[in-house]
Design a protein around this motif. Structure first.
Motif, PDB file in Angstrom:
ATOM      1  N   MET A  64       0.838  -1.205   0.000  1.00  0.00           N
ATOM      2  CA  MET A  64       0.000   0.000   0.000  1.00  0.00           C
ATOM      3  C   MET A  64       0.870   1.251   0.000  1.00  0.00           C
ATOM      4  N   ARG A  65       1.886   1.255   0.830  1.00  0.00           N
ATOM      5  CA  ARG A  65       2.781   2.412   0.917  1.00  0.00           C
ATOM      6  C   ARG A  65       3.515   2.635  -0.406  1.00  0.00           C
ATOM      7  N   CYS A 119       2.569   1.728  -3.439  1.00  0.00           N
ATOM      8  CA  CYS A 119       1.618   2.220  -4.448  1.00  0.00           C
ATOM      9  C   CYS A 119       1.320   3.698  -4.247  1.00  0.00           C
ATOM     10  N   LEU A 120       1.124   4.108  -3.010  1.00  0.00           N
ATOM     11  CA  LEU A 120       0.858   5.514  -2.724  1.00  0.00           C
ATOM     12  C   LEU A 120       2.064   6.383  -3.068  1.00  0.00           C
ATOM     13  N   PRO A 176       0.238   8.300  -6.395  1.00  0.00           N
ATOM     14  CA  PRO A 176      -0.648   8.915  -5.409  1.00  0.00           C
ATOM     15  C   PRO A 176      -2.066   9.143  -5.916  1.00  0.00           C
ATOM     16  N   ASP A 177      -2.268   8.995  -7.212  1.00  0.00           N
ATOM     17  CA  ASP A 177      -3.606   9.134  -7.786  1.00  0.00           C
ATOM     18  C   ASP A 177      -4.449   7.866  -7.617  1.00  0.00           C
ATOM     19  N   LEU A 178      -3.811   6.802  -7.129  1.00  0.00           N
ATOM     20  CA  LEU A 178      -4.489   5.514  -6.981  1.00  0.00           C
ATOM     21  C   LEU A 178      -4.465   5.055  -5.531  1.00  0.00           C
ATOM     22  N   TRP A 179      -5.371   4.159  -5.200  1.00  0.00           N
ATOM     23  CA  TRP A 179      -5.423   3.551  -3.873  1.00  0.00           C
ATOM     24  C   TRP A 179      -5.321   2.038  -4.017  1.00  0.00           C
ATOM     25  N   TYR A 215      -6.817  -0.767  -2.334  1.00  0.00           N
ATOM     26  CA  TYR A 215      -7.893  -1.084  -1.402  1.00  0.00           C
ATOM     27  C   TYR A 215      -7.683  -2.497  -0.856  1.00  0.00           C
ATOM     28  N   CYS A 266     -11.080  -5.722  -0.859  1.00  0.00           N
ATOM     29  CA  CYS A 266     -12.286  -5.271  -1.549  1.00  0.00           C
ATOM     30  C   CYS A 266     -12.920  -6.463  -2.258  1.00  0.00           C
ATOM     31  N   LEU A 312      -5.962  -2.255  -6.810  1.00  0.00           N
ATOM     32  CA  LEU A 312      -5.486  -0.925  -7.178  1.00  0.00           C
ATOM     33  C   LEU A 312      -6.472  -0.285  -8.148  1.00  0.00           C
ATOM     34  N   ASP A 369      -8.742   6.729  -6.717  1.00  0.00           N
ATOM     35  CA  ASP A 369      -9.348   7.200  -5.478  1.00  0.00           C
ATOM     36  C   ASP A 369     -10.854   7.366  -5.683  1.00  0.00           C
TER      37      ASP A 369
END
Length: 182
Positions: free
Chosen positions: A44-45, A47-48, A52-55, A57, A60, A78, A81
């Motif tokens: 997660m870190r 990817c951010l 930074p335009d994506l999350w 999750y 999910c 991925l 947001d």
């Protein structure tokens, strides 16, 4: 079992059990251990940091397989947001750029993460599927989904730089994963 029956069963299952419906069969996933969770948080870190335009999750629910007859809970999904706002428990895979799985220490991980999930994610048209394989100490990146299968799979050992191709579009230095090898 129908999809509707599975969804009702999933709603009633205890929180400690994560249920999936893949290939017409109910699959129960045991609770993740601390190392599994740490790997997901590390991803997660990353990817951010790079997108930074994506999350990414965590867990999910996705409606996968032809005609939405399957249900999977990837360790990470991925997407942009806000992508899943209002989607409910089982979202369509449309717009998902990547699903991520981290192997667990249970008897079903081989069938689930190495066989069934790649086929389900490819059938759903998800462009990139990295599998962090703690047993093999490697990352396999599945790409180029076509006719229910990924045409390309590249495996690199923990410590190597792993390319996550477009539409994800960044390289992942996996040196840190050596610390999480079991």
């Amino acid at each position: 079992m129908s999809v509707e029956e599975f969804e009702e069963l999933s709603r009633r299952a205890p929180e400690l059990v994560r249920l999936e419906f893949i290939g017409g069969k109910v699959r129960a996933r045991p609770p993740a251990d601390g190392t599994h969770g740490q790997v997901v948080m590390w991803l997660m870190r990353r990817c951010l940091e790079y997108r930074p335009d994506l999350w990414l999750y965590p867990t999910c629910g996705l409606a996968i397989e032809t005609c939405r007859k399957g249900r999977a809970r990837p360790d990470g999904v991925l997407a942009p947001d806000g992508h899943f706002a209002g989607a409910g428990e089982w979202a369509a895979p449309t717009g998902v750029l990547m699903t991520v799985e981290v192997t667990s220490r249970d008897a079903g991980t081989n069938r689930r993460d190495r066989v069934e999930k790649p086929d389900g994610y490819a059938a759903a048209g998800i462009p990139v599927y990295p599998l962090v394989d703690r047993e093999a100490c490697s990352v396999t990146v599945f790409t180029e989904p076509e006719k229910g299968t990924y045409r390309s799979a590249t495996t690199r050992p923990f410590g190597a730089v792993v390319e996550l191709p477009a539409p994800v579009g960044f390289a992942l230095d996996t040196e840190k994963l050596k610390e999480y090898a079991d």
